[in-house]
Scaffold this active site. Structure first.
Site, PDB file in Angstrom:
ATOM      1  N   ASP A  45      77.527  50.579 -25.367  1.00  0.00           N
ATOM      2  CA  ASP A  45      76.879  51.182 -24.214  1.00  0.00           C
ATOM      3  C   ASP A  45      76.821  52.690 -24.431  1.00  0.00           C
ATOM      4  O   ASP A  45      77.815  53.286 -24.867  1.00  0.00           O
ATOM      5  CB  ASP A  45      77.675  50.856 -22.940  1.00  0.00           C
ATOM      6  CG  ASP A  45      76.857  51.103 -21.692  1.00  0.00           C
ATOM      7  OD1 ASP A  45      76.667  50.160 -20.922  1.00  0.00           O
ATOM      8  OD2 ASP A  45      76.413  52.263 -21.487  1.00  0.00           O
ATOM      9  N   LEU A  67      66.886  55.456 -29.802  1.00  0.00           N
ATOM     10  CA  LEU A  67      65.792  55.133 -28.885  1.00  0.00           C
ATOM     11  C   LEU A  67      66.347  54.634 -27.555  1.00  0.00           C
ATOM     12  O   LEU A  67      65.591  54.213 -26.680  1.00  0.00           O
ATOM     13  CB  LEU A  67      64.877  54.054 -29.489  1.00  0.00           C
ATOM     14  CG  LEU A  67      64.446  54.224 -30.945  1.00  0.00           C
ATOM     15  CD1 LEU A  67      63.448  53.137 -31.322  1.00  0.00           C
ATOM     16  CD2 LEU A  67      63.827  55.586 -31.179  1.00  0.00           C
ATOM     17  N   ALA A  69      67.532  54.377 -23.912  1.00  0.00           N
ATOM     18  CA  ALA A  69      67.200  55.181 -22.730  1.00  0.00           C
ATOM     19  C   ALA A  69      67.043  54.315 -21.493  1.00  0.00           C
ATOM     20  O   ALA A  69      66.735  53.126 -21.589  1.00  0.00           O
ATOM     21  CB  ALA A  69      65.883  55.934 -22.957  1.00  0.00           C
ATOM     22  N   GLN A  70      67.260  54.932 -20.345  1.00  0.00           N
ATOM     23  CA  GLN A  70      66.684  54.436 -19.102  1.00  0.00           C
ATOM     24  C   GLN A  70      65.300  55.054 -19.152  1.00  0.00           C
ATOM     25  O   GLN A  70      65.111  56.236 -18.859  1.00  0.00           O
ATOM     26  CB  GLN A  70      67.508  54.912 -17.897  1.00  0.00           C
ATOM     27  CG  GLN A  70      67.128  54.285 -16.561  1.00  0.00           C
ATOM     28  CD  GLN A  70      65.707  54.544 -16.155  1.00  0.00           C
ATOM     29  OE1 GLN A  70      64.812  53.685 -16.380  1.00  0.00           O
ATOM     30  NE2 GLN A  70      65.425  55.676 -15.567  1.00  0.00           N
ATOM     31  N   TYR A  82      72.732  58.126 -13.566  1.00  0.00           N
ATOM     32  CA  TYR A  82      72.796  57.138 -14.655  1.00  0.00           C
ATOM     33  C   TYR A  82      71.808  57.507 -15.764  1.00  0.00           C
ATOM     34  O   TYR A  82      72.140  57.471 -16.958  1.00  0.00           O
ATOM     35  CB  TYR A  82      72.485  55.735 -14.094  1.00  0.00           C
ATOM     36  CG  TYR A  82      72.366  54.680 -15.160  1.00  0.00           C
ATOM     37  CD1 TYR A  82      73.495  54.177 -15.799  1.00  0.00           C
ATOM     38  CD2 TYR A  82      71.113  54.188 -15.535  1.00  0.00           C
ATOM     39  CE1 TYR A  82      73.388  53.218 -16.794  1.00  0.00           C
ATOM     40  CE2 TYR A  82      70.992  53.224 -16.528  1.00  0.00           C
ATOM     41  CZ  TYR A  82      72.129  52.742 -17.153  1.00  0.00           C
ATOM     42  OH  TYR A  82      72.012  51.793 -18.139  1.00  0.00           O
ATOM     43  N   THR A 114      60.354  63.293 -25.981  1.00  0.00           N
ATOM     44  CA  THR A 114      59.208  62.716 -25.279  1.00  0.00           C
ATOM     45  C   THR A 114      58.262  63.779 -24.739  1.00  0.00           C
ATOM     46  O   THR A 114      58.696  64.875 -24.349  1.00  0.00           O
ATOM     47  CB  THR A 114      59.693  61.847 -24.102  1.00  0.00           C
ATOM     48  OG1 THR A 114      58.606  61.631 -23.193  1.00  0.00           O
ATOM     49  CG2 THR A 114      60.821  62.493 -23.329  1.00  0.00           C
ATOM     50  N   TYR A 138      64.438  61.968 -15.592  1.00  0.00           N
ATOM     51  CA  TYR A 138      64.262  61.402 -16.938  1.00  0.00           C
ATOM     52  C   TYR A 138      63.992  62.517 -17.957  1.00  0.00           C
ATOM     53  O   TYR A 138      64.645  62.606 -18.999  1.00  0.00           O
ATOM     54  CB  TYR A 138      63.087  60.397 -16.926  1.00  0.00           C
ATOM     55  CG  TYR A 138      62.645  59.975 -18.301  1.00  0.00           C
ATOM     56  CD1 TYR A 138      63.270  58.930 -18.965  1.00  0.00           C
ATOM     57  CD2 TYR A 138      61.605  60.643 -18.951  1.00  0.00           C
ATOM     58  CE1 TYR A 138      62.878  58.548 -20.242  1.00  0.00           C
ATOM     59  CE2 TYR A 138      61.197  60.277 -20.224  1.00  0.00           C
ATOM     60  CZ  TYR A 138      61.842  59.232 -20.863  1.00  0.00           C
ATOM     61  OH  TYR A 138      61.449  58.870 -22.130  1.00  0.00           O
ATOM     62  N   LYS A 142      66.225  64.053 -21.060  1.00  0.00           N
ATOM     63  CA  LYS A 142      65.697  64.028 -22.434  1.00  0.00           C
ATOM     64  C   LYS A 142      65.674  65.432 -23.037  1.00  0.00           C
ATOM     65  O   LYS A 142      65.848  65.607 -24.246  1.00  0.00           O
ATOM     66  CB  LYS A 142      64.280  63.430 -22.424  1.00  0.00           C
ATOM     67  CG  LYS A 142      64.260  61.907 -22.347  1.00  0.00           C
ATOM     68  CD  LYS A 142      64.639  61.296 -23.702  1.00  0.00           C
ATOM     69  CE  LYS A 142      64.408  59.808 -23.747  1.00  0.00           C
ATOM     70  NZ  LYS A 142      64.678  59.241 -25.075  1.00  0.00           N
ATOM     71  N   HIS A 168      53.354  55.629 -26.152  1.00  0.00           N
ATOM     72  CA  HIS A 168      53.013  54.662 -27.204  1.00  0.00           C
ATOM     73  C   HIS A 168      53.191  53.264 -26.625  1.00  0.00           C
ATOM     74  O   HIS A 168      54.228  52.921 -26.090  1.00  0.00           O
ATOM     75  CB  HIS A 168      53.836  54.890 -28.465  1.00  0.00           C
ATOM     76  CG  HIS A 168      55.258  55.260 -28.207  1.00  0.00           C
ATOM     77  ND1 HIS A 168      55.632  56.482 -27.699  1.00  0.00           N
ATOM     78  CD2 HIS A 168      56.400  54.567 -28.377  1.00  0.00           C
ATOM     79  CE1 HIS A 168      56.938  56.526 -27.564  1.00  0.00           C
ATOM     80  NE2 HIS A 168      57.434  55.353 -27.961  1.00  0.00           N
ATOM     81  N   ARG A 173      55.246  46.199 -24.565  1.00  0.00           N
ATOM     82  CA  ARG A 173      55.600  47.187 -23.538  1.00  0.00           C
ATOM     83  C   ARG A 173      56.227  46.490 -22.332  1.00  0.00           C
ATOM     84  O   ARG A 173      55.797  45.390 -21.947  1.00  0.00           O
ATOM     85  CB  ARG A 173      54.302  47.892 -23.137  1.00  0.00           C
ATOM     86  CG  ARG A 173      54.417  49.102 -22.243  1.00  0.00           C
ATOM     87  CD  ARG A 173      55.329  50.130 -22.768  1.00  0.00           C
ATOM     88  NE  ARG A 173      54.881  51.499 -22.540  1.00  0.00           N
ATOM     89  CZ  ARG A 173      55.722  52.512 -22.367  1.00  0.00           C
ATOM     90  NH1 ARG A 173      57.014  52.313 -22.384  1.00  0.00           N
ATOM     91  NH2 ARG A 173      55.261  53.732 -22.211  1.00  0.00           N
TER      92      ARG A 173
HETATM   93  N1  GDD Z   1      54.696  52.807 -14.043  1.00  0.00           N
HETATM   94  C1  GDD Z   1      53.610  52.987 -13.281  1.00  0.00           C
HETATM   95  N2  GDD Z   1      53.265  52.029 -12.362  1.00  0.00           N
HETATM   96  N3  GDD Z   1      52.900  54.123 -13.429  1.00  0.00           N
HETATM   97  C2  GDD Z   1      51.783  54.276 -12.672  1.00  0.00           C
HETATM   98  C3  GDD Z   1      51.366  53.319 -11.738  1.00  0.00           C
HETATM   99  C4  GDD Z   1      52.152  52.141 -11.566  1.00  0.00           C
HETATM  100  O1  GDD Z   1      51.865  51.278 -10.765  1.00  0.00           O
HETATM  101  N4  GDD Z   1      50.211  53.755 -11.162  1.00  0.00           N
HETATM  102  C5  GDD Z   1      49.920  54.923 -11.717  1.00  0.00           C
HETATM  103  N5  GDD Z   1      50.871  55.268 -12.633  1.00  0.00           N
HETATM  104  C6  GDD Z   1      50.911  56.517 -13.420  1.00  0.00           C
HETATM  105  C7  GDD Z   1      52.250  57.238 -13.394  1.00  0.00           C
HETATM  106  O2  GDD Z   1      52.396  57.986 -12.185  1.00  0.00           O
HETATM  107  C8  GDD Z   1      52.102  58.106 -14.639  1.00  0.00           C
HETATM  108  O3  GDD Z   1      51.387  59.275 -14.332  1.00  0.00           O
HETATM  109  C9  GDD Z   1      51.264  57.249 -15.591  1.00  0.00           C
HETATM  110  O4  GDD Z   1      50.718  56.176 -14.786  1.00  0.00           O
HETATM  111  C10 GDD Z   1      52.050  56.626 -16.732  1.00  0.00           C
HETATM  112  O5  GDD Z   1      53.214  56.021 -16.204  1.00  0.00           O
HETATM  113  P1  GDD Z   1      54.155  55.086 -17.108  1.00  0.00           P
HETATM  114  O6  GDD Z   1      53.364  54.031 -17.762  1.00  0.00           O
HETATM  115  O7  GDD Z   1      55.297  54.662 -16.256  1.00  0.00           O
HETATM  116  O8  GDD Z   1      54.613  56.038 -18.304  1.00  0.00           O
HETATM  117  P2  GDD Z   1      55.146  57.561 -18.323  1.00  0.00           P
HETATM  118  O9  GDD Z   1      54.029  58.408 -18.852  1.00  0.00           O
HETATM  119  O10 GDD Z   1      55.720  57.951 -17.018  1.00  0.00           O
HETATM  120  O11 GDD Z   1      56.331  57.511 -19.366  1.00  0.00           O
HETATM  121  C11 GDD Z   1      56.266  56.697 -20.557  1.00  0.00           C
HETATM  122  O12 GDD Z   1      55.874  57.463 -21.681  1.00  0.00           O
HETATM  123  C12 GDD Z   1      56.750  58.538 -22.033  1.00  0.00           C
HETATM  124  C13 GDD Z   1      56.167  59.277 -23.233  1.00  0.00           C
HETATM  125  O13 GDD Z   1      56.219  58.504 -24.388  1.00  0.00           O
HETATM  126  C14 GDD Z   1      57.675  56.113 -20.755  1.00  0.00           C
HETATM  127  O14 GDD Z   1      57.650  55.183 -21.823  1.00  0.00           O
HETATM  128  C15 GDD Z   1      58.662  57.199 -21.083  1.00  0.00           C
HETATM  129  O15 GDD Z   1      59.931  56.606 -21.378  1.00  0.00           O
HETATM  130  C16 GDD Z   1      58.156  57.984 -22.311  1.00  0.00           C
HETATM  131  O16 GDD Z   1      59.028  59.052 -22.606  1.00  0.00           O
END
Ligand code: GDD
Length: 364
Positions: A45, A67, A69-70, A82, A114, A138, A142, A168, A173
């Site tokens: 952990d 890699l 992470a929460q 957390y 990130t 988050y 990071k 990515h 996913r």
């Molecule tokens: N999750 C989610 N769910 N996001 C939404 C939604 C929904 O219903 N509707 C709109 N979004 C928008 C979020 O507000 C954000 O602006 C965008 O979609 C992407 O959200 P996520 O897919 O949750 O990814 P992220 O960009 O926040 O973060 C991901 O990518 C980062 C860069 O590689 C994660 O994988 C992170 O751990 C990573 O660091």
């Protein structure tokens, strides 16, 4: 994941009482690539520095990829302490474990930094030189991991690098990230399992690439003569709205029309037989207290030094791959053994077209 000098792999797995989706996902990966025999998983952990130190001393890795992470940005607002412990202090525990084991000059360390650290961006296109401005627990955690990795490089001469990876994606996913949420919903709507998906901010833009291309760059970062940090991105950005449109197109449901404003905005289908069906609604539940509005990376250093190809998987191909994979999964759940084909597969198939219709077929 840890690589040892004997090219055996080791990984860390958290103990949970019941089988979790991520454990099933991991089991599938190990089975698919037949790496079960050369990859040993150890219980551990990121919040337990003693256990990490013991494992590193025992395994004596020559490459280590952090890699862990929460990884859900939205969820980090609900569990900030957390998230900080795992994403921030966790990296420090690993670096200390390497040092305590006397491996600081033999073990190469990769830290998954990130694009979220750029946050409310201070430059329109983000590179290795762009200043950080994080917008979530988050990203703050990071950023600590990023700076402590650089500090161990400077202070102890460790080969410790950070990959500044932009989003990515792949069919693997997690289902709560927006791309997979969309691909899964499109597949479910196409199959008649669901009527509609509910999303948050449609206008956020992200630089979306394929995880399989980015993993190659991660590995290349640990094979360089000197330790350096790299941005890995496609250099293109698209909105969540554009991802939705591409996903319905990939799912064979044609284009969508956006109607209304604010949280009352909806997307309706346009194709003659489904015209007027509402397939996307919005809810504040999926918006974030502070949002990262727009990200686009400059991958030129990774291209020049690592041979990274930012065009390896075009956006439309990524979306189609995710939607098609979810269509296959749902069809398999409904009728095991069902055959799903893409237009390309059908075009190159020698089987007569009529045969295709003996079984239900989804096309993309
Ligand atoms: N999750 C989610 N769910 N996001 C939404 C939604 C929904 O219903 N509707 C709109 N979004 C928008 C979020 O507000 C954000 O602006 C965008 O979609 C992407 O959200 P996520 O897919 O949750 O990814 P992220 O960009 O926040 O973060 C991901 O990518 C980062 C860069 O590689 C994660 O994988 C992170 O751990 C990573 O660091």
């Amino acid at each position: 994941m840890i690589h040892t000098q004997f090219r055996r792999d080791a990984g860390l797995i958290r103990r949970v009482s019941s089988t979790s989706a991520s454990q099933e996902r991991l089991a599938r990966v190990l089975a698919t690539h037949d790496c079960g025999s050369r990859c040993q998983l150890h219980h551990g952990d990121m919040c337990d520095p003693c256990c990490l130190a013991r494992l590193v001393a025992h395994i004596r890795p020559d490459e280590m990829y952090n890699l862990a992470a929460q990884s859900h940005v939205g969820v980090s607002f609900e569990i900030p302490a957390y998230t900080t412990e795992v994403n921030g202090a966790g990296a420090l525990h690993l670096l200390e474990a390497i040092r305590l084991a006397g491996l600081q000059h033999s073990c190469r360390f990769y830290q998954a930094s990130t694009s979220e650290m750029f946050g409310k961006v201070l430059e329109p296109v983000q590179s290795e030189r762009t200043a950080f401005n994080p917008r979530s627990p988050y990203a703050c955690a990071k950023l600590f991991a990023h700076t402590i990795t650089k500090n161990y490089r400077d202070a102890y001469g460790m080969y410790a690098v950070c990959g500044l990876l932009f989003n990515h994606e792949s069919p693997r996913r997690g289902e709560l990230f927006v791309t997979r949420k969309i691909s899964l919903a499109v597949a479910a709507i196409a199959a008649g399992f669901e009527d509609c998906m509910v999303l948050g901010n449609l206008d956020a833009t992200r630089d979306w690439g394929h995880a399989r291309d980015y993993v190659v760059a991660m590995h290349a970062m640990l094979q360089q003569p000197t330790p350096e940090d790299f941005v890995v991105a496609t250099g293109e950005t698209r909105s969540v709205r554009a991802f939705v449109e591409a996903a319905f197109h990939a799912g064979g449901m044609g284009s969508v029309l956006w109607q209304g404003t604010g949280l009352d905005e909806v997307a309706v289908l346009q194709a003659p037989h489904t015209a007027g069906r509402v397939v996307v609604r919005l809810s504040a539940e999926f918006t974030r207290p502070s949002e990262v509005d727009a990200l686009i990376g400059d991958p030129r250093k990774a291209v020049a030094t690592l041979g990274f190809n930012p065009r390896a998987t075009p956006f439309e191909q990524l979306v189609a791959e995710m939607v098609h994979a979810d269509m296959v999964r749902l069809a398999e759940m409904r009728a095991p053994g069902l055959v799903i084909s893409t237009p390309e597969q059908r075009a190159t198939s020698s089987a007569p077209a009529e045969e295709d219709h003996e079984m239900p077929i989804f096309t993309i």
